[in-house]
Write a protein that holds these residues in place. Structure first.
Motif, PDB file in Angstrom:
ATOM      1  N   GLY A 122       0.783  -1.231   0.000  1.00 14.46           N
ATOM      2  CA  GLY A 122       0.000   0.000   0.000  1.00 14.46           C
ATOM      3  C   GLY A 122       0.809   1.272   0.000  1.00 14.46           C
ATOM      4  N   SER A 123       2.131   1.178   0.098  1.00 12.82           N
ATOM      5  CA  SER A 123       2.992   2.371   0.119  1.00 12.82           C
ATOM      6  C   SER A 123       3.382   2.728  -1.317  1.00 12.82           C
ATOM      7  CB  SER A 123       4.238   2.111   0.963  1.00 12.82           C
ATOM      8  OG  SER A 123       4.976   1.026   0.440  1.00 12.82           O
ATOM      9  N   HIS A 124       2.395   3.031  -2.136  1.00 11.64           N
ATOM     10  CA  HIS A 124       2.623   3.279  -3.548  1.00 11.64           C
ATOM     11  C   HIS A 124       3.577   4.453  -3.757  1.00 11.64           C
ATOM     12  CE1 HIS A 124      -0.693   0.568  -3.710  1.00 11.64           C
ATOM     13  NE2 HIS A 124      -1.581   1.463  -3.304  1.00 11.64           N
ATOM     14  N   ASP A 125       4.543   4.289  -4.648  1.00 14.42           N
ATOM     15  CA  ASP A 125       5.540   5.326  -4.909  1.00 14.42           C
ATOM     16  C   ASP A 125       5.006   6.338  -5.917  1.00 14.42           C
ATOM     17  OD1 ASP A 125       7.601   4.181  -3.278  1.00 14.42           O
ATOM     18  OD2 ASP A 125       7.875   2.651  -4.811  1.00 14.42           O
ATOM     19  N   PHE A 126       5.177   7.601  -5.610  1.00 15.16           N
ATOM     20  CA  PHE A 126       4.716   8.692  -6.471  1.00 15.16           C
ATOM     21  C   PHE A 126       5.654   8.834  -7.660  1.00 15.16           C
ATOM     22  CE2 PHE A 126       4.447  13.423  -7.189  1.00 15.16           C
ATOM     23  CZ  PHE A 126       3.161  13.415  -7.708  1.00 15.16           C
ATOM     24  N   ILE A 127       5.129   8.733  -8.868  1.00 14.83           N
ATOM     25  CA  ILE A 127       5.940   8.907 -10.080  1.00 14.83           C
ATOM     26  C   ILE A 127       5.864  10.342 -10.570  1.00 14.83           C
ATOM     27  CG2 ILE A 127       6.164   8.243 -12.510  1.00 14.83           C
ATOM     28  CD1 ILE A 127       5.303   5.444 -11.750  1.00 14.83           C
ATOM     29  N   GLY A 128       4.683  10.922 -10.579  1.00 15.37           N
ATOM     30  CA  GLY A 128       4.557  12.305 -11.030  1.00 15.37           C
ATOM     31  C   GLY A 128       3.101  12.692 -11.216  1.00 15.37           C
ATOM     32  N   GLU A 129       2.873  13.926 -11.655  1.00 15.88           N
ATOM     33  CA  GLU A 129       1.514  14.413 -11.843  1.00 15.88           C
ATOM     34  C   GLU A 129       1.461  15.429 -12.964  1.00 15.88           C
ATOM     35  OE1 GLU A 129       0.435  16.226  -8.117  1.00 15.88           O
ATOM     36  OE2 GLU A 129       1.254  18.165  -8.702  1.00 15.88           O
ATOM     37  N   PHE A 130       0.250  15.697 -13.444  1.00 17.62           N
ATOM     38  CA  PHE A 130       0.027  16.781 -14.398  1.00 17.62           C
ATOM     39  C   PHE A 130      -1.413  17.247 -14.238  1.00 17.62           C
ATOM     40  CE2 PHE A 130      -1.018  12.868 -16.578  1.00 17.62           C
ATOM     41  CZ  PHE A 130      -2.189  13.150 -17.287  1.00 17.62           C
ATOM     42  N   THR A 131      -1.733  18.402 -14.785  1.00 18.98           N
ATOM     43  CA  THR A 131      -3.095  18.933 -14.724  1.00 18.98           C
ATOM     44  C   THR A 131      -3.600  19.209 -16.128  1.00 18.98           C
ATOM     45  OG1 THR A 131      -2.285  21.202 -14.460  1.00 18.98           O
ATOM     46  CG2 THR A 131      -2.762  19.960 -12.450  1.00 18.98           C
ATOM     47  N   GLU A 136      -9.612  20.392 -22.726  1.00 22.42           N
ATOM     48  CA  GLU A 136      -8.404  19.875 -23.387  1.00 22.42           C
ATOM     49  C   GLU A 136      -8.561  18.386 -23.711  1.00 22.42           C
ATOM     50  OE1 GLU A 136      -5.716  21.510 -24.451  1.00 22.42           O
ATOM     51  OE2 GLU A 136      -6.734  23.359 -23.873  1.00 22.42           O
ATOM     52  N   LEU A 137      -9.073  17.631 -22.742  1.00 26.12           N
ATOM     53  CA  LEU A 137      -9.217  16.196 -22.966  1.00 26.12           C
ATOM     54  C   LEU A 137     -10.158  15.896 -24.121  1.00 26.12           C
ATOM     55  CD1 LEU A 137      -9.503  14.944 -19.266  1.00 26.12           C
ATOM     56  CD2 LEU A 137      -7.543  14.662 -20.793  1.00 26.12           C
ATOM     57  N   ALA A 138     -11.168  16.759 -24.292  1.00 23.52           N
ATOM     58  CA  ALA A 138     -12.161  16.526 -25.347  1.00 23.52           C
ATOM     59  C   ALA A 138     -11.578  16.675 -26.747  1.00 23.52           C
ATOM     60  CB  ALA A 138     -13.344  17.482 -25.167  1.00 23.52           C
ATOM     61  N   ARG A 139     -10.379  17.221 -26.866  1.00 17.45           N
ATOM     62  CA  ARG A 139      -9.742  17.334 -28.181  1.00 17.45           C
ATOM     63  C   ARG A 139      -9.254  15.984 -28.689  1.00 17.45           C
ATOM     64  NH1 ARG A 139      -6.329  22.956 -28.519  1.00 17.45           N
ATOM     65  NH2 ARG A 139      -7.633  24.232 -27.144  1.00 17.45           N
ATOM     66  N   GLY A 140      -9.213  15.019 -27.788  1.00 16.32           N
ATOM     67  CA  GLY A 140      -8.824  13.670 -28.197  1.00 16.32           C
ATOM     68  C   GLY A 140      -7.337  13.528 -28.414  1.00 16.32           C
ATOM     69  N   GLN A 141      -6.966  12.502 -29.156  1.00 17.20           N
ATOM     70  CA  GLN A 141      -5.555  12.193 -29.366  1.00 17.20           C
ATOM     71  C   GLN A 141      -4.939  13.241 -30.290  1.00 17.20           C
ATOM     72  OE1 GLN A 141      -4.866   8.224 -30.687  1.00 17.20           O
ATOM     73  NE2 GLN A 141      -2.659   8.500 -30.936  1.00 17.20           N
ATOM     74  N   SER A 142      -4.093  14.096 -29.701  1.00 16.25           N
ATOM     75  CA  SER A 142      -3.464  15.172 -30.457  1.00 16.25           C
ATOM     76  C   SER A 142      -2.288  15.703 -29.665  1.00 16.25           C
ATOM     77  CB  SER A 142      -4.467  16.317 -30.706  1.00 16.25           C
ATOM     78  OG  SER A 142      -4.816  16.927 -29.474  1.00 16.25           O
ATOM     79  N   GLN A 143      -1.598  16.676 -30.235  1.00 15.57           N
ATOM     80  CA  GLN A 143      -0.448  17.268 -29.548  1.00 15.57           C
ATOM     81  C   GLN A 143      -0.872  17.972 -28.268  1.00 15.57           C
ATOM     82  OE1 GLN A 143       0.844  19.985 -32.605  1.00 15.57           O
ATOM     83  NE2 GLN A 143      -0.311  21.684 -31.733  1.00 15.57           N
TER      84      GLN A 143
END
Length: 429
Positions: A122-131, A136-143
């Protein structure tokens, strides 16, 4: 306070929400937000490239956690992906989520996504985050939907301060870990115990050790640490010991890194009997004996004590601290549990310098922090543990420098280049 609510569909009153008569039960705070009318749903799929490797053996086992931002600035978990085993380039399964759950219908509201490496305990290691945002997500697969997973160590201030000391003083810092095995912690087989051996979640002792230990091990070249326990009955004869090696080897009490200490700690819980009394002085004097042998500034000793705060030998411990203040050593005390910790605050000496037999300690060498103050109510375990590590280590640089000044140890005029362990790591999702 008694509150009665009415069911809008039936008109019936629901049972009251009331406390227990004669007992102070605390309070419950409810935060509410009006739901938007948006009934859309979104189907998404994520993949990542070159995530940070967290496992010693193999690669990482990454998963993602999605957070909806609230009106009061806090975040609420709204989705978790599955774990993809043993890869740094995961492809997670697609999932469908209501837009109201993701952002309450506000297309520009911040959505935070954290990436973790799954651990069995349960001590999951933090890799990273983004916001991002739903717009933005609705633009789908794109740059527009390629994100840097950023990790900036929350303890960079401590890392930087400690790192500056090495090139100037060429000082080797030696850490010793001591864990409280007294009966006041409760039976490890019961869930109320601070040493509870939960197979799915780390207890308070393990969490505190991991949080601080993962920082201090960056300052030890061979990652080998003496790890001791105190206040337990040892097999086979049941004698009480106030300074026993967690690995069972009195000739070589060193453990390989923090993972080695955690392993030895869990094995000790299976073999020793929690007992008492809670004596700190033997552990403090144990480390002081090593510090007394090297007083030229080439080495500095730090004792990390993790305890529930109950202490039986206050007078002897104060005397040990007063004597230790003359030596190249510091003491960090992390208090776990719900005790008042008045004795630990007294040993800290921030307000009133510790004294014994009419003698004041030459300098302040003790830092105390209560573990409970660092439990993040939003559930962000990573940030809360980072704050704990930062605060328990924050006084070490000044304490080390105060010893050097008191002994006339001069810094090197031109320090060599040094790269602190804290760094920023970027990967892409």
């Amino acid at each position: 306070v008694e509150r009665r609510t009415r069911d809008s569909t039936t008109g019936n009153n629901s049972p009251p929400c009331a406390g227990i008569a004669g007992k102070k039960c605390g309070s419950i705070i409810l935060s509410a937000e009006e739901l938007g009318n948006c009934r859309d749903s979104a189907t998404m799929q994520f993949c990542a490239n070159k995530l940070d490797k967290k496992d010693f053996f193999g690669k990482s086992d990454p998963f993602m956690v999605f957070y909806r931002s609230n009106e009061d600035g806090t975040f609420t978990i709204c989705h978790k992906t599955e774990v993809v085993k043993n890869t740094l380039n995961p492809v997670w399964q697609s999932f469908t989520i209501a837009v109201r759950a993701l952002c309450n219908g506000d297309f520009d509201r911040t959505i935070k996504i954290e990436v973790y490496d799954w651990d069995r305990d349960g001590s999951h290691d933090f890799i990273g985050e983004f916001t991002t945002s739903y717009r933005e997500l609705a633009r789908g697969q794109s740059q527009f939907n390629v994100y840097e997973v950023s990790v900036v160590t929350c303890t960079s201030l401590v890392d930087f301060s400690l790192s500056l000391l090495y090139p100037y003083f060429r000082t080797q810092i030696n850490f010793t870990v001591a864990i409280d095995f007294t009966a006041s912690n409760g039976n490890p087989s019961q869930s109320t115990s601070l040493h509870y051996m939960n197979p799915y979640q780390m207890n308070a002792y393990a969490m505190a050790l991991k949080a601080v230990g993962e920082i201090i091990q960056d300052y030890d070249s061979d990652k080998m640490f003496p790890a001791l326990g105190f206040g337990a009955k040892l097999p086979p004869d049941g004698r009480v010991s106030h300074e026993f090696p967690l690995n069972g080897d009195i000739e070589n009490p060193y453990c390989n890194g923090i993972d080695g200490i955690l392993e030895a700690y869990h094995e000790s819980l299976k073999s020793v009997q929690l007992y008492g009394p809670t004596n700190f002085a033997p552990i403090v004097n144990h480390v002081a004996s090593y510090a007394a042998a090297v007083q030229d500034g080439s080495q500095y000793f730090v004792l990390l004590i993790i305890t529930d705060g109950v202490i039986s030998d206050m007078a002897q411990t104060k005397e040990a601290i007063v004597n230790g203040a003359k030596l190249p050593m510091s003491i960090i005390i992390v208090g776990v549990g719900q005790a008042e910790f008045d004795a630990m605050v007294e040993l800290d000496g921030d307000d009133i310098r510790v004294s014994s037999r009419g003698k004041l300690a030459e300098r302040d060498i003790v830092q105390f922090v209560p573990f409970r103050d660092y439990m993040d109510r939003t559930g962000n375990h990573v940030l809360s543990m980072a704050r704990l590590a930062k605060d328990v280590l924050a006084e070490i640089p000044d304490q080390l420098i105060s010893y050097m000044k008191s002994r006339g140890v001069k810094p090197n005029p031109t320090p060599p280049a040094h790269t602190p362990p804290g760094h920023t790591h970027h990967t892409q999702i």
